[in-house]
Every structure is written in C-alpha cells, then in structure tokens.
Write a protein that holds these residues in place. Structure first.
Motif, PDB file in Angstrom:
ATOM      1  N   ASP A 119       0.799  -1.223   0.000  1.00 41.38           N
ATOM      2  CA  ASP A 119       0.000   0.000   0.000  1.00 41.38           C
ATOM      3  C   ASP A 119       0.832   1.273   0.000  1.00 41.38           C
ATOM      4  N   HIS A 120       2.032   1.225   0.593  1.00 37.66           N
ATOM      5  CA  HIS A 120       2.769   2.466   0.849  1.00 37.66           C
ATOM      6  C   HIS A 120       4.191   2.484   0.278  1.00 37.66           C
ATOM      7  N   ALA A 121       4.560   1.466  -0.478  1.00 36.81           N
ATOM      8  CA  ALA A 121       5.878   1.439  -1.128  1.00 36.81           C
ATOM      9  C   ALA A 121       5.685   0.898  -2.539  1.00 36.81           C
ATOM     10  N   GLU A 122       6.702   0.998  -3.356  1.00 38.01           N
ATOM     11  CA  GLU A 122       6.594   0.566  -4.751  1.00 38.01           C
ATOM     12  C   GLU A 122       7.447  -0.677  -4.999  1.00 38.01           C
ATOM     13  N   LEU A 163       5.742   5.727   2.953  1.00 41.65           N
ATOM     14  CA  LEU A 163       5.084   6.945   3.391  1.00 41.65           C
ATOM     15  C   LEU A 163       3.748   6.555   4.007  1.00 41.65           C
ATOM     16  N   MET A 164       3.645   6.693   5.317  1.00 46.54           N
ATOM     17  CA  MET A 164       2.447   6.298   6.043  1.00 46.54           C
ATOM     18  C   MET A 164       1.552   7.508   6.274  1.00 46.54           C
ATOM     19  N   SER A 165       0.241   7.294   6.169  1.00 44.70           N
ATOM     20  CA  SER A 165      -0.763   8.357   6.400  1.00 44.70           C
ATOM     21  C   SER A 165      -0.505   9.565   5.508  1.00 44.70           C
ATOM     22  N   ALA A 166      -0.267   9.286   4.223  1.00 39.20           N
ATOM     23  CA  ALA A 166       0.039  10.360   3.279  1.00 39.20           C
ATOM     24  C   ALA A 166      -1.062  11.402   3.254  1.00 39.20           C
ATOM     25  N   GLY A 167      -0.649  12.668   3.263  1.00 42.22           N
ATOM     26  CA  GLY A 167      -1.588  13.770   3.200  1.00 42.22           C
ATOM     27  C   GLY A 167      -2.157  14.188   4.537  1.00 42.22           C
ATOM     28  N   LYS A 168      -1.908  13.388   5.567  1.00 39.31           N
ATOM     29  CA  LYS A 168      -2.406  13.724   6.904  1.00 39.31           C
ATOM     30  C   LYS A 168      -1.368  14.586   7.639  1.00 39.31           C
ATOM     31  N   ALA A 169      -1.815  15.283   8.651  1.00 38.86           N
ATOM     32  CA  ALA A 169      -0.906  16.128   9.427  1.00 38.86           C
ATOM     33  C   ALA A 169       0.183  15.287  10.095  1.00 38.86           C
ATOM     34  N   TYR A 170      -0.102  14.015  10.327  1.00 38.19           N
ATOM     35  CA  TYR A 170       0.848  13.147  11.016  1.00 38.19           C
ATOM     36  C   TYR A 170       1.526  12.158  10.062  1.00 38.19           C
ATOM     37  N   GLU A 171       1.535  12.472   8.757  1.00 37.41           N
ATOM     38  CA  GLU A 171       2.205  11.568   7.826  1.00 37.41           C
ATOM     39  C   GLU A 171       3.677  11.427   8.204  1.00 37.41           C
ATOM     40  N   ALA A 172       4.228  10.253   7.950  1.00 38.95           N
ATOM     41  CA  ALA A 172       5.622   9.993   8.320  1.00 38.95           C
ATOM     42  C   ALA A 172       6.176   8.877   7.455  1.00 38.95           C
ATOM     43  N   ARG A 173       7.485   8.916   7.295  1.00 34.37           N
ATOM     44  CA  ARG A 173       8.150   7.852   6.557  1.00 34.37           C
ATOM     45  C   ARG A 173       8.689   6.806   7.536  1.00 34.37           C
ATOM     46  N   GLN A 174       8.448   5.552   7.213  1.00 33.62           N
ATOM     47  CA  GLN A 174       8.959   4.447   8.021  1.00 33.62           C
ATOM     48  C   GLN A 174      10.023   3.712   7.240  1.00 33.62           C
ATOM     49  N   SER A 175      11.087   3.364   7.933  1.00 35.96           N
ATOM     50  CA  SER A 175      12.171   2.612   7.312  1.00 35.96           C
ATOM     51  C   SER A 175      11.748   1.168   7.073  1.00 35.96           C
ATOM     52  N   ILE A 176      11.888   0.714   5.851  1.00 33.94           N
ATOM     53  CA  ILE A 176      11.600  -0.695   5.562  1.00 33.94           C
ATOM     54  C   ILE A 176      12.610  -1.586   6.278  1.00 33.94           C
ATOM     55  N   GLY A 177      13.844  -1.119   6.368  1.00 39.33           N
ATOM     56  CA  GLY A 177      14.876  -1.914   7.031  1.00 39.33           C
ATOM     57  C   GLY A 177      14.553  -2.198   8.486  1.00 39.33           C
ATOM     58  N   SER A 178      14.125  -1.168   9.225  1.00 36.91           N
ATOM     59  CA  SER A 178      13.844  -1.372  10.645  1.00 36.91           C
ATOM     60  C   SER A 178      12.654  -2.312  10.829  1.00 36.91           C
ATOM     61  N   ARG A 179      11.628  -2.171   9.972  1.00 36.61           N
ATOM     62  CA  ARG A 179      10.463  -3.061  10.074  1.00 36.61           C
ATOM     63  C   ARG A 179      10.860  -4.503   9.749  1.00 36.61           C
ATOM     64  N   LEU A 180      11.688  -4.676   8.725  1.00 34.40           N
ATOM     65  CA  LEU A 180      12.044  -6.037   8.319  1.00 34.40           C
ATOM     66  C   LEU A 180      12.917  -6.722   9.364  1.00 34.40           C
ATOM     67  N   LEU A 181      13.839  -5.988   9.970  1.00 32.31           N
ATOM     68  CA  LEU A 181      14.680  -6.593  11.014  1.00 32.31           C
ATOM     69  C   LEU A 181      13.852  -6.965  12.225  1.00 32.31           C
ATOM     70  N   ARG A 182      12.872  -6.140  12.585  1.00 29.69           N
ATOM     71  CA  ARG A 182      11.987  -6.493  13.695  1.00 29.69           C
ATOM     72  C   ARG A 182      11.191  -7.754  13.378  1.00 29.69           C
ATOM     73  N   LEU A 183      10.789  -7.894  12.119  1.00 28.65           N
ATOM     74  CA  LEU A 183      10.071  -9.102  11.712  1.00 28.65           C
ATOM     75  C   LEU A 183      10.960 -10.333  11.829  1.00 28.65           C
ATOM     76  N   LEU A 184      12.191 -10.230  11.379  1.00 33.71           N
ATOM     77  CA  LEU A 184      13.120 -11.357  11.490  1.00 33.71           C
ATOM     78  C   LEU A 184      13.385 -11.714  12.948  1.00 33.71           C
ATOM     79  N   ALA A 185      13.403 -10.707  13.820  1.00 32.52           N
ATOM     80  CA  ALA A 185      13.563 -10.983  15.251  1.00 32.52           C
ATOM     81  C   ALA A 185      12.327 -11.691  15.798  1.00 32.52           C
ATOM     82  N   SER A 186      11.135 -11.257  15.388  1.00 34.05           N
ATOM     83  CA  SER A 186       9.906 -11.910  15.833  1.00 34.05           C
ATOM     84  C   SER A 186       9.877 -13.370  15.393  1.00 34.05           C
TER      85      SER A 186
END
Length: 393
Positions: A119-122, A163-186
C-alpha cells in the motif's frame, strides 16, 4: 469425596509475591537468569526495565551482570511474545515462548508488513520480501553482527521507506529496514546485540540466532501457564488471559493441561493455583522495593486491587495502561519514584506506612542510585507522578 476449596487472602498473595518474585532481601538471586525465570520473563519494551527490574532482585545489583546474560552468554533472549510485548526470557524457556506466542505474532507481523509494503511502497511483493530476508540473513552470516544501517550497504532494499498516512498532518516515513529486522527478530532468526552506547541506547546491531527445537504449540502453552501460575498464582482466569493475550479457549485448555486447581480469593472471587500450591507460605521479613516502569510485579495481573489502590492508578499509569516507577512495601504499591537529571532518586508515598517503611524505602533508593552511578533513567512511558517528581524542587 468433595474437595474443600482453600481460601487464599490478600495478605497471603502479597507474601507469595515478595518471595516468589525475589523482592524479599533474603530471596534475592545471584544470577539474572534466575531472576528472569522467577518472573517468567522480564519486560523489555523499555531497555531500562530489564536492568532495573533485574537489579532490584539481585543480591549484588550490577548492569554488567545483565550485560553478561544478554550479550556475552546470550542466556537471555528478547522475544515479541505475550500481548505482543517484548520480553527477555531465558534461553531454555525461549522455545516454549516462541511456540506459544511469538510465532503466531510473527505471522501477523508479516501479514501487516506485507500489506504496508503493497500500500505504501513501490515494487514490493511477498516474493521480494522473502528474497530480501534471505539476503539479510546471508549478509549477517558474513558480517557476524551489523546495524540496520550497515546491512543497508549490503542489501539496498533496506534503505527504502514507506510513506504512512500520506496527506495527513501526522504523515511519516517508516524505514523498511527497521520493520524487516523487527520481523526477522519476531520470527526467531535474529537477535539484538550489545547497544552502541550505554545500556539505555536503542541503537544496536543484529546477529543470527541458532534455531531452537520445535515444541508443539499446546505443550508450549501449557508450560508457559505452568511457569506463570508458579510465579503469580493464585490468579483468576482473566489474569491469565490478560497476561498471555491468548483466546479464552487457549487459556482454559492450558489450565486444564497443567491441572490447575480452584481456590477462593478475597471477596469470594474464583482463583487458580498449581496442584500442591494451596498451602500457605511463611510470612517474609518486611521488604521495600523501587521497581521500574513496566516491572513484572505491577504488570503481572489484570486484577490489581489486592496490591494497588484504584485511587493511585491515575498517578502511576499512562493513558495506555503502562505502569511507571513504583514504590512497594510488603507486597503493596505505596508510592512512586523518579530519577532527576542530577542523579538523585526521589519518591513520594501515597499514605503514611510507618517509620520502618520510610527507612527501608530510603535504603532501597540509596541502593538503586549506587549501582546506577552516572546513568540517568527516564521511563519510555512517562506517567503523571514521575513527571511531577522530576520537575519538583
């Protein structure tokens, strides 16, 4: 013959808490592994909690002792597990926690990450995610350990973002690397290594984890509940369900598998203990403790009225239900504490608990400040009383 249901009152529960959670001075442990097993798992969402919780229960409090278990012997491992919370558990217990809780959470985490990538990356798909994971594991095998940023040099996909919550006042970019490493740890493939900086740092490298033996899920859930009841019983079915985060069906099956027996708690509530655990325990010596935010003692039960007055909850918890630093006297929460910028440990008691308690709390504050030394602890989840104590002069 009809079994007579034993009655276990609040005083008895407080005595058990002090002894079994190693908060009574005479019960303190020499090794942090014994502490982790005594409380089933140390909360690890806040890096400071593992250290302060463990040292409150060690005969010789030392951050170095916790470092040894986490990063040298690797006899403590951190798993995203019960209630989707990070816990530090002993290496021998980790396969049970993995099968009982962490693996199912990892499945959900994978599905969530894949949806966010689509939804948020290409250019991301399930196949690309799996291929990237294999590349990361291969890179770690060559490097030994590396931060997410360092791994991004070997696996460029990790440097991409969503890019999460695009167009919203609280939109923010999340690192794919940090999410993927957390997944591998889980998933139990990687672990956090010694932080780059102090033991409070959130900057750390990753390393591969040897794969644990497979444990059948039902057997694993029964072992988790058996250990939990040994440390936290008597408790209600609701307590077990809340602490584990499981369905009521899974909880009841595990309680049946361990042969949990019914007891009566204060006010006539129905409680449960392990077979043979109905007898009273000896009253321990008076004890005080200064425990950190998210400590297992304060977060161990859903029903807390037997050790925490409802009127004190707003000062000690944030709006999400995270506990802040607490002061204990003989099995009850009687106040809260904080550490100021100059290192002073300060506290406030909610009621008069007597001169003996006051001296014991002061001694524990001195003990805490002594092993902390130059380290300053600010809870990750700050609470009204902690903020007020830090600001007061």
């Amino acid at each position: 013959m009809t079994r007579r249901v034993p009655v276990i009152g609040d005083g008895e529960r407080r005595a058990r808490l002090g002894r079994r959670q190693l908060l009574v001075p005479s019960a303190r442990a020499a090794r942090v592994e014994d502490v982790a097993d005594a409380v089933v798992g140390l909360h690890a969402s806040d890096p400071a909690t593992v250290y302060v919780s463990a040292c409150a229960r060690l005969a010789g409090p030392s951050a170095g002792e916790v470092d040894r278990a986490l990063y040298e012997d690797v006899s403590l491992v951190k798993l995203l597990s019960m209630r989707r919370t990070l816990f530090a558990v002993t290496e021998g217990f980790a396969p049970y926690v993995g099968s009982a809780a962490a693996r199912a959470i990892a499945v959900k985490e994978r599905a969530t990450l894949l949806k966010h990538l689509r939804d948020h990356a290409e250019g991301w798909s399930e196949q690309r995610l799996a291929a990237t994971e294999r590349e990361v594991l291969a890179a770690l095998a060559l490097r030994g350990e590396a931060t997410t940023k360092e791994l991004g040099d070997d696996v460029p996909q990790l440097r991409e973002s969503m890019l999460m919550s695009a167009g919203k006042a609280y939109e923010a970019r999340q690192s794919i690397g940090s999410r993927l490493l957390r997944l591998l740890a889980s998933d139990g493939h990687v672990r956090r290594c010694r932080p780059r900086g102090s033991w409070l740092s959130n900057s750390y490298p990753w390393a591969l984890v040897p794969q644990w033996p497979e444990v059948p899920v039902r057997e694993a859930k029964a072992e988790v509940v058996r250990r939990w009841l040994a440390a936290y019983g008597p408790a209600t079915v609701e307590d077990v369900k809340w602490w584990t985060g499981w369905t009521l069906g899974d909880v009841r099956a595990a309680l049946s598998d361990v042969g949990a027996l019914g007891v009566e708690l204060a006010g006539g509530a129905a409680g449960l203990v392990l077979p043979g655990d109905e007898a009273p325990v000896a009253e321990p010596e008076p004890w005080a403790a200064l425990l950190p935010g998210l400590d297992p003692a304060v977060m161990g039960w859903r029903g807390r009225d037997w050790y925490l007055r409802p009127e004190d909850v707003p000062a000690l918890f944030d709006r999400a239900g995270n506990a802040g630093p607490t002061v204990w006297w003989c099995g009850e929460v009687v106040g809260g504490w904080a550490q100021r910028a100059d290192g002073e440990v300060v506290w406030r008691l909610f009621r008069d608990v007597g001169a003996e308690a006051g001296r014991a709390v002061a001694a524990e504050a001195e003990r805490l400040a002594g092993w902390l030394g130059e380290v300053r602890v600010t809870p990750r989840f700050r609470t009204p009383l902690e903020r007020e104590l830090v600001a007061a002069r």
